[in-house]
Enzyme design. Sequence first.
Site, PDB file in Angstrom:
ATOM      1  N   THR A 136       0.853  -1.185   0.000  1.00  0.00           N
ATOM      2  CA  THR A 136       0.000   0.000   0.000  1.00  0.00           C
ATOM      3  C   THR A 136       0.888   1.234   0.000  1.00  0.00           C
ATOM      4  OG1 THR A 136      -1.639  -1.221   1.264  1.00  0.00           O
ATOM      5  CG2 THR A 136      -1.818   1.195   1.280  1.00  0.00           C
TER       6      THR A 136
ATOM      7  N   LEU B  51      -6.733  -8.224   0.655  1.00  0.00           N
ATOM      8  CA  LEU B  51      -7.047  -9.391   1.491  1.00  0.00           C
ATOM      9  C   LEU B  51      -7.131  -9.000   2.966  1.00  0.00           C
ATOM     10  CD1 LEU B  51      -4.288 -10.286   3.149  1.00  0.00           C
ATOM     11  CD2 LEU B  51      -3.650 -11.219   0.954  1.00  0.00           C
TER      12      LEU B  51
ATOM     13  N   GLU C  43      -6.407 -10.413   6.815  1.00  0.00           N
ATOM     14  CA  GLU C  43      -5.769 -11.472   7.589  1.00  0.00           C
ATOM     15  C   GLU C  43      -6.859 -12.319   8.234  1.00  0.00           C
ATOM     16  OE1 GLU C  43      -2.941  -9.725  10.302  1.00  0.00           O
ATOM     17  OE2 GLU C  43      -2.011  -8.616   8.666  1.00  0.00           O
TER      18      GLU C  43
ATOM     19  N   CYS D 257      -3.077  -2.267   9.025  1.00  0.00           N
ATOM     20  CA  CYS D 257      -3.412  -1.407   7.887  1.00  0.00           C
ATOM     21  C   CYS D 257      -4.146  -0.119   8.256  1.00  0.00           C
ATOM     22  CB  CYS D 257      -4.245  -2.194   6.873  1.00  0.00           C
ATOM     23  SG  CYS D 257      -3.276  -3.492   6.087  1.00  0.00           S
TER      24      CYS D 257
ATOM     25  N   ARG E 153       0.029  -5.905  15.361  1.00  0.00           N
ATOM     26  CA  ARG E 153       0.364  -4.519  15.011  1.00  0.00           C
ATOM     27  C   ARG E 153      -0.796  -3.573  15.318  1.00  0.00           C
ATOM     28  NH1 ARG E 153       3.014  -5.566   9.129  1.00  0.00           N
ATOM     29  NH2 ARG E 153       1.526  -7.302   9.157  1.00  0.00           N
TER      30      ARG E 153
END
Length: 434
Positions: free
Chosen positions: A122, A153, A155, A263, A331
Amino acid sequence: MKIAMIGTGYVGLVSGVCFSDFGHDVVCVDKDPAKIEKLERGEVPIFEPGLEDLMARNVAAGRLSFTLDLAEALEGADTVFIAVGTPTRRGDGHADLTYVMAAAEESARTAKKYVVIVTKSTVPVGTNRKVHDVVAKANPDLEFDVASNPEFLREGAAIDDFMRPDRVVVGVQSDRAAKVMADVYRPLFLRDFPIVTTDLESAEMIKYAANAFLATKITFINEIAALCEKTGGDVKEVSRGMGLDGRIGNKFLHAGPGYGGSCFPKDTSALARIGQEYASPMLITEAVIKVNEDIKRRMIEKLRDLCDGNFNGKTVAILGVTFKPNTDDMRDAPSLTIVPALVGSGANVRVVDPQGRQEGEALLPSVTWVEDPYEAAKDADLIVVLTEWNEFRALDLGRISSEMRTAHMADLRNIYASADALSSGFERYDSIGR
Ligand SMILES: NC(=O)c1ccc[n+]([C@@H]2O[C@H](COP(=O)([O-])OP(=O)(O)OC[C@H]3O[C@@H](n4cnc5c(N)ncnc54)[C@H](O)[C@@H]3O)[C@@H](O)[C@H]2O)c1
């Protein structure tokens, strides 16, 4: 097709494995020797349901291999996919493009014949043009094109998302690159999955716009949940009533402790920075970022209230620390804000997570890891559902409440009903927006 995949993280590995399952020859390359060693032994370094079996099948078929050596991966490749990390740059909130640019430059120096260099990571609008310049400068004789192919996608459902995507987005500058990308995705095209072919900038923007929109949707319902707590009303009912409207849809409309993950936080931050840079402020995205931070802090106050105003000396059992179920990814998980706040205020925190321990141990020091929710709850003052793993959805609430010192529950994913918790022996039960 022969494909080189740079980066064997959540996106690179899944993409590489799935491309090989399409029938392409794929060589995955990573800089991390520990990852490559594991992969060569047939082990998957991350937790992603179904990945190990699919990987084994394609390795056995001779279509998939792993290496530390970029030159080996690029030998005869028609395309090289860059799927390395683009984390938030320290200090300013921009996407850090160091890894992408390094991968592009290394590819340029290594490639010997025409190749399409595809950015799957990204990246901000304009990056693919910069990749083009970097490659042209590093190897002026190389014949190449760049393409943008952002990945969507999720996770935990990554293989299905890759194999049965809502759409594939491909940004290109030339017919030659468009043809190569069409060949890469032919198996999906033949099965009528939409392929959106566009220019480079639109492809780059689609990814940020989609992620910021989804983060907005989650944050919107989280804010409605906060209002429901004041006005009365049940946010679960509100979500259902809203989501049945086809214009709105029911996905990403579940109230919770704030979004996290690899993300949304970094991509909303990057989009806000792009807006500032171009003097076209992304005010909605900026508000979403702020509201999401506030929500996480509000969760801490909710837990404090359930500990009778003071965490000091209390034992708190935390069920789930990964940012969502079915992944080991920690994360920017809400747990990384909430758990340290409890520990810092003197709570003894016990943690249970089906897959999060390996990553989580270093990130959540001073907590006690246990193996199951009942062990976590023993003599505790508060039990908190933080990540809605299936393992936590059908607990024996009577057994849990009877083993706790103070039977209080914070259900931050709304997986239980208040009446059930109270009738199972809990003295207090709180959830989100109900
Ligand atoms: N994780 C997701 O769910 C997801 C979904 C869609 C898009 N994305 C995007 O995909 C990109 C990758 O994300 P990720 O979660 O897979 O990252 P990750 O951190 O899991 O994996 C990145 C990998 O790249 C390797 N790497 C870095 N530089 C390299 C180089 N020069 N040569 C070889 N290997 C190198 C690293 O060692 C690491 O294994 C990011 O831009 C992310 O925003 C992620």
